[in-house]
Design a protein around this motif. Sequence first.
Motif: not given
Length: 153
Positions: A54-63
Amino acid sequence: MRRRRWVGLVAIAIGGLGLMAWSPLVADFVGRPASAARAETSSGHALPLVLKRAPFDWEGRPVYILTNRSAIVLQHLVIRSWEGDLLPLLYIGVQPPSSVPIRPLAHPPYALDPGWSAWFVGQKQPRPRYVINWLDQGVNAYQVVSARLVSPA
């Protein structure tokens, strides 16, 4: 004469088995996602599940985005790490989420319809592997998918 034919057939069979075992290794070596080469389901046939970053991370983890390109609905969808950890699902839909989800989905069971995508929190690894579980006519089915960890562009 017959012995030569027999030896030739055995050599061809061994070569074919070698190529089948080699294909996942080649996929890793050339760096392409190996989900097609490594996909195995409990029913014996692989579904066209596509995994990408995904084009973003969530709380420092890859999505990651898991897209169901099959013709069946994946009922009671669960995504686990290769180590067996349950991974949080952030979003399920046809279109990408309008904003980065604040918290994981909270009302299972989840279903992934044909053409839909599930956005989930993955792991920071060079070649992460995930186990996708669902119910297929009441029977647990699974498929292993993997992808290279590349920066989203």
